[in-house]
Design a protein around this motif. Sequence first.
Motif: not given
Length: 272
Positions: A130-133, A190-194, A216-218, A265-269
């Motif tokens: 999976r993608f690892n941005r 708190t968004y700092v993406g893009g 995707w995301g996080r 648990t990456q969402k919780q992390d």
Amino acid sequence: MMYSSRRKPVLYFKEDRRFLSGKCTVYKLFGLCMVLLLVSLLWLQLSCSGEMSSTLHDRRGPQQPPPPPPCAANAPVDDASWGPHKLALIVPFRERFEELLEFVPFMHTFLNKKKIRHKILVINQVDHYRFNRASLINVGYLESGNDTDYLAMHDVDLLPLNEALDYSFPEEGPFHVASPELHPLYHYKTYVGGILLLTKKHYHMCNGMSNRFWGWGREDDEFYRRLRKAELQLFRPSGITTGYKTFLHIHDPAWRKRDQKRVATQKQDACL
């Protein structure tokens, strides 16, 4: 019975021993190969002699100007109006070539108009995971070279339409270009993406980005925590009146199931 002593005439043919007549033999093939080899060597010698003569003629004659480079330089070396800093535009990428073909010339023109010295680094993920941005951005930081002093973590599907957007050196602190009030999709505070600009010193203070986030995301949410931990103040654009039309979102509509999944648990992390 009497028989005539006269014999019937017999025709004798003289054997033709010419080289190219009769049956094909090993000796004939060998001889033909030797002739072809000699002709080839003679042709090669004549060709080399012609090239040497042409080279000597060029040296004696007027010097020809060198061919122009394939791409014009981003900025004149001695033009102080471009400023002393150089941007490394890091693009985490996989499988979106149509977007990339639109993104690179657009950003090159956009930054040149603003007189931003820059180079674009497309970091491509070629494995089947999976993608690892975040991991790709870390690689871009390592590969950005000593000739750049600040970074732009830039999505390939986001094009700035407002020329008032600032891509200059973020000396005071990280600068979030695609702020929540301007991004066409993500609006939480708190968004700092893009699109995020920060100096290499600031990136090092954050210890880069976490490689734990697959899919995707996080990963940008977790990086917001790192900015706070490093006690870096986050800045955002002001005076931009184009709202959600500030950027063109050229996202590929193809939905990739593997990139929507998260690991453990990456969402919780990310929310801790």
